[in-house]
Scaffold this motif. Sequence first.
Motif, PDB file in Angstrom:
ATOM      1  N   ILE A   1      -0.727  -7.539   3.919  1.00 41.12           N
ATOM      2  CA  ILE A   1      -0.553  -5.879   4.346  1.00 41.12           C
ATOM      3  C   ILE A   1      -0.629  -4.786   3.366  1.00 41.12           C
ATOM      4  CG2 ILE A   1       1.208  -4.649   5.870  1.00 41.12           C
ATOM      5  CD1 ILE A   1       2.460  -7.119   6.872  1.00 41.12           C
ATOM      6  N   HIS A   2      -1.729  -3.870   4.033  1.00 39.58           N
ATOM      7  CA  HIS A   2      -1.801  -2.545   3.275  1.00 39.58           C
ATOM      8  C   HIS A   2      -1.005  -1.475   3.669  1.00 39.58           C
ATOM      9  CE1 HIS A   2      -5.797  -4.705   1.387  1.00 39.58           C
ATOM     10  NE2 HIS A   2      -4.482  -5.419   1.328  1.00 39.58           N
ATOM     11  N   VAL A   3       0.005  -0.972   3.109  1.00 41.78           N
ATOM     12  CA  VAL A   3       0.618   0.178   3.527  1.00 41.78           C
ATOM     13  C   VAL A   3       0.504   1.300   2.688  1.00 41.78           C
ATOM     14  CG1 VAL A   3       2.864   1.174   4.035  1.00 41.78           C
ATOM     15  CG2 VAL A   3       2.609  -1.273   4.031  1.00 41.78           C
ATOM     16  N   PRO A   4      -0.147   2.531   3.400  1.00 44.14           N
ATOM     17  CA  PRO A   4      -0.606   3.713   2.737  1.00 44.14           C
ATOM     18  C   PRO A   4       0.532   4.036   1.617  1.00 44.14           C
ATOM     19  CG  PRO A   4      -1.168   3.911   5.170  1.00 44.14           C
ATOM     20  CD  PRO A   4      -0.375   2.650   4.837  1.00 44.14           C
ATOM     21  N   ALA A   5       0.147   4.490   0.444  1.00 45.32           N
ATOM     22  CA  ALA A   5       1.242   4.946  -0.336  1.00 45.32           C
ATOM     23  C   ALA A   5       1.581   6.384  -0.110  1.00 45.32           C
ATOM     24  CB  ALA A   5       0.593   4.924  -1.996  1.00 45.32           C
ATOM     25  N   ASP A   6       2.842   6.618  -0.634  1.00 41.48           N
ATOM     26  CA  ASP A   6       3.661   8.020  -0.367  1.00 41.48           C
ATOM     27  C   ASP A   6       3.301   8.758  -1.586  1.00 41.48           C
ATOM     28  OD1 ASP A   6       5.169  10.132   0.218  1.00 41.48           O
ATOM     29  OD2 ASP A   6       7.058   8.973   0.608  1.00 41.48           O
TER      30      ASP A   6
END
Length: 281
Positions: free
Chosen positions: A59-64
Amino acid sequence: MEDEIVSVFPIHYSDILSPDIHVHQFPLLSRPLQRPPEAAASGKRIRARIKAVARKLEIHVPADTRPEIWNQDRSKQFGVARLEDDREKNQDGSSTKQRDGEEPRLSDVRLQSEQIPQQGVYMLGVIHDDRLHLVPVSETHQFRPTLTYLDLTSRKSGRSKGGAGTDSDSDDYPPDPDEPVPVVVAPKKEKKSAEGKEVQMSARKSVEDRNNNIQGGMSAIRREMLLAMRAVEEEPWRAIEYCDGGTEESNQVFQSILSDSEERLECKTGIATLLKSIRGL
């Protein structure tokens, strides 16, 4: 004193989604799996991909990327390292297309799964409209951040510090467990001459054979592990759609779990057989 019965629920069993029901655990995640506010505002989405044969999910979660918690310089450094790491493993790891001439950046966090063996049969239970709906769970996965690009960065920094013509490169890699441990010979001290004595010695070939068998077994296990790792790396990723819990697609899947069937199931397993099948009893 017997426990008081608070309520009674009829049980509805359904396997309509089997074997597609998985349990996904995130041991290192202390908040819901969702996009950061800035990523959501800019239209970025959570992406996912799968290696069906190896049973791997990612899963690729956009970085903060808020300035108070994000280092832009380090994101460029790690972005280059991740791109090189993906090329070494022959993997197309970029979740977003790179524009021509654009400098690679670390723009998302990757969470990769590890399948956990199940002890027995796991069930997903949902209480809805005063009914308990049970669905069998086929697989359990635990997701953790994958940081293999840091190994590449560490190797590069080690080589740059060691310089050419030095032995510092060997410090970056752990010793091979199959190689025999080098024997450290203590410096000999000068001894006074003594009278010679006759000593009888016999070779213990059985001990040597046993050590060789152990070493050969370790080499075979290591080869199998390397072949398995290579097979996982060579399998290409296949993109799949990630749907958040509040989407219409997720709601449709949830509704399919709920069974309206009134057909009664008959248990053909005796109580003695059932108890014997439970481990630990």
